[in-house]
Design an enzyme around this catalytic site. Structure first.
Site, short mmCIF file in Angstrom:
data_model
loop_
_atom_site.label_atom_id
_atom_site.label_comp_id
_atom_site.label_asym_id
_atom_site.label_seq_id
_atom_site.Cartn_x
_atom_site.Cartn_y
_atom_site.Cartn_z
N ASP A 66 0.98 -1.10 -0.02
CA ASP A 66 -0.10 0.11 0.00
C ASP A 66 0.83 1.23 -0.11
OD1 ASP A 66 -1.66 2.31 0.69
OD2 ASP A 66 -2.95 1.12 1.74
N ASN A 93 2.57 5.72 -10.87
CA ASN A 93 1.36 5.90 -11.56
C ASN A 93 0.14 5.64 -10.55
OD1 ASN A 93 -0.43 4.98 -13.80
ND2 ASN A 93 -0.50 3.22 -12.48
N TYR A 157 -8.53 15.80 -5.97
CA TYR A 157 -7.50 14.95 -6.86
C TYR A 157 -6.88 15.91 -7.82
CZ TYR A 157 -6.41 12.00 -10.92
OH TYR A 157 -5.75 11.58 -12.15
N GLY A 158 -7.57 16.81 -8.47
CA GLY A 158 -7.21 17.91 -9.10
C GLY A 158 -6.12 18.77 -8.59
N ALA A 160 -4.22 17.78 -6.05
CA ALA A 160 -3.09 17.02 -5.68
C ALA A 160 -2.25 16.80 -7.07
CB ALA A 160 -3.64 15.60 -5.08
N LYS A 161 -2.81 16.48 -8.08
CA LYS A 161 -2.08 16.37 -9.42
C LYS A 161 -1.25 17.62 -9.75
CE LYS A 161 -2.71 12.10 -10.55
NZ LYS A 161 -1.82 11.22 -10.56
#
Length: 261
Positions: A66, A93, A157-158, A160-161
């Site tokens: 993990d 990834n 998420y956005g 973090a990216k």
């Protein structure tokens, strides 16, 4: 990092590659691409794949981990060091997010999304650098166009990216010249997850029609970008973010101003 060519013209023979989240989707395609070109490939995830990751008559080795757990990441790299004595390429990834509007996302869910998509990739990069610093290597991050445009329903998420894009630039400065660091940021990709999300081919066709190239990317096309960036052909590519979005999105104001077009 040296390039290795064997009698079959494979370019990654003798190199050890780790692909996180490499058991399905984009990660699986990346792992298979490196296998086909002679690399020793390791994939990690929380559970083993239903079918082995294989290509070119060879299989990737699976290591259970993990990536959000620091102790498990440490054990992952200890196993790689013990079994192979080196790591040449890391493809960061593993990631993802459920669809939830920002106003409805709990603090726990938000923290989990940030941990998987930003904190874990940094932790993995630190471990890879410890193995690569003496020999050289390449660290690739799989980003997302969500970092570069609004990401409704996946705001954390956005964000973090977007952090990944800055992280890549920072690590490229800190770890040069021995280790190159770069990102590949896909747009919409035709994976099993995409098929289940959109439901049927007609919806996928409608989504693809919004992209200038008229379709979603194939996972193999993202893998090809990783093969390039990890190779000596990209020896001067560090701190960069290769965006693969089929030309982006048509500006909404153009359609509003000229509906007939």
């Amino acid at each position: 990092m040296q390039s290795h060519f064997d009698s079959n013209g494979r370019t990654y023979s003798g190199q050890v590659v780790l692909v996180t989240g490499g058991t399905r989707g984009i990660g699986r395609a990346i792992a298979m691409a490196f296998l086909e070109r002679g690399a020793t490939v390791l994939v990690c995830g929380r559970k083993p794949p239903e079918e082995p990751v294989a290509a070119g008559g060879r299989r990737a080795a699976f290591i259970r981990a993990d990536v959000r757990d620091a102790e498990q990441v440490q054990a992952l790299y200890a196993a790689i060091q013990q079994q192979h004595g080196r790591l040449d390429i890391l493809v960061n990834n593993a990631g993802g997010s459920p669809h939830v509007m920002a106003a409805d996302a709990s603090p726990r869910l938000t923290a989990s999304i940030i941990a998987l998509n930003l904190t874990a990739p940094l932790l993995l990069a630190q471990g890879a650098y410890a193995l690569m610093a003496g020999q050289g290597g390449v660290i690739l991050f799989i980003g997302s166009v969500s970092a570069l445009r609004p990401s409704p329903g996946t705001a954390a998420y956005g964000a973090a990216k977007a952090g990944i894009v800055n992280l890549v630039r920072s690590l490229a400065v800190e770890w040069a010249p021995r280790v190159r660091v770069a990102a590949v940021s896909p747009g919409l990709v035709l994976t099993d997850e995409a098929l289940s999300h959109y439901g049927d081919e007609s919806r996928l066709d409608a989504v693809g029609a919004t992209i200038p190239l008229g379709r979603l990317a194939q996972p193999e096309e993202i893998a090809s970008a990783c093969l390039y960036l990890a190779s000596p052909a990209a020896a001067y590519a560090s701190g960069c973010n290769l965006v693969l979005d089929g030309g982006g999105e048509r500006p909404a104001f153009l359609a509003a101003a000229n509906p007939a077009a």
